[in-house]
Design a protein around this motif. Structure first.
Motif, short mmCIF file in Angstrom:
data_model
loop_
_atom_site.label_atom_id
_atom_site.label_comp_id
_atom_site.label_asym_id
_atom_site.label_seq_id
_atom_site.Cartn_x
_atom_site.Cartn_y
_atom_site.Cartn_z
N MET A 15 0.83 -1.21 0.00
CA MET A 15 0.00 0.00 0.00
C MET A 15 0.87 1.26 0.00
N GLU A 16 1.95 1.24 0.78
CA GLU A 16 2.84 2.40 0.81
C GLU A 16 3.51 2.62 -0.54
N VAL A 17 3.96 1.53 -1.18
CA VAL A 17 4.59 1.64 -2.50
C VAL A 17 3.58 2.18 -3.51
N LEU A 18 2.34 1.68 -3.47
CA LEU A 18 1.30 2.17 -4.39
C LEU A 18 1.05 3.66 -4.19
N GLU A 19 1.01 4.07 -2.95
CA GLU A 19 0.80 5.50 -2.64
C GLU A 19 1.96 6.34 -3.18
N VAL A 24 4.37 10.06 -7.24
CA VAL A 24 5.36 10.34 -8.29
C VAL A 24 4.64 10.65 -9.60
N VAL A 25 3.65 9.86 -9.97
CA VAL A 25 2.91 10.08 -11.21
C VAL A 25 2.22 11.44 -11.18
N SER A 26 1.60 11.77 -10.08
CA SER A 26 0.90 13.05 -9.95
C SER A 26 1.87 14.23 -10.10
N ARG A 27 3.00 14.15 -9.42
CA ARG A 27 3.98 15.24 -9.51
C ARG A 27 4.59 15.32 -10.90
N ALA A 30 2.02 17.00 -13.18
CA ALA A 30 1.92 18.43 -12.88
C ALA A 30 3.11 19.17 -13.47
N ASP A 31 4.30 18.62 -13.34
CA ASP A 31 5.50 19.22 -13.90
C ASP A 31 5.42 19.26 -15.42
N TYR A 32 4.92 18.17 -16.01
CA TYR A 32 4.81 18.08 -17.46
C TYR A 32 3.82 19.12 -17.99
N GLU A 33 2.69 19.28 -17.30
CA GLU A 33 1.69 20.27 -17.70
C GLU A 33 2.28 21.68 -17.61
N ARG A 118 11.45 19.56 -14.30
CA ARG A 118 12.29 19.71 -13.11
C ARG A 118 12.10 18.57 -12.10
N PHE A 119 10.87 18.05 -12.03
CA PHE A 119 10.60 17.02 -11.03
C PHE A 119 11.45 15.78 -11.30
#
Length: 145
Positions: A15-19, A24-27, A30-33, A118-119
């Motif tokens: 669960m921690e790894v999934l979180e 990471v995907v979310s950040r 956001a950086d890509y956008e 940058r991320f």
């Protein structure tokens, strides 16, 4: 008689790894956008341009890679083409097929997009070559599973 497959609840570590993967995907997105917006591009336009900077691709293959409908890809290519970042050309192996290809300006913008991300650059640079190789190999294993 077939017994229903019993799903085990993921353990705490899983669960921690999934979180963490989700964070990471979310950040990354956001950086890509943000990098795309600096070039007056949407995230989808930037992703398509990045793919085309590697090689020309037919619309159907672009749709598969972007996981969207071919009609959506056509609209994205139209907008990038109107800005001079992408061009359509016949496929040399099958002239009935049109390839989308990045122009010189498109490849320049794609390179600037990559440079603008940058991320993770600093955190990845802080890892040893061995650690980055291990991370790459683990991510590949996850994607191949």
């Amino acid at each position: 008689m077939v017994t229903p497959h019993k799903t085990r609840r993921p353990d705490e570590l899983t669960m921690e790894v999934l979180e963490l993967i989700g964070d990471v995907v979310s950040r990354f997105y956001a950086d890509y956008e943000e990098a795309a917006a600096e070039h007056a591009l949407t995230g989808a336009q930037a992703r398509l341009l990045s793919l085309l900077s590697l090689e020309p691709l037919p619309m159907r293959k672009l749709a598969q890679k972007l996981k969207c409908e071919p009609s959506n890809v056509t609209g994205i290519v139209d907008r990038l083409e109107s800005r001079g970042l992408v061009e359509r050309r016949p496929d040399p192996s099958d002239r009935r097929v049109k390839l989308a290809a990045a122009t010189d300006d498109g490849r320049r913008v794609a390179r600037e997009l990559r440079d603008g991300l940058r991320f993770a650059r600093a955190p990845l640079a802080g890892l040893s070559d061995e650690e980055r190789l291990a991370l790459r190999d683990l991510l590949r294993r996850m994607l191949d599973a």
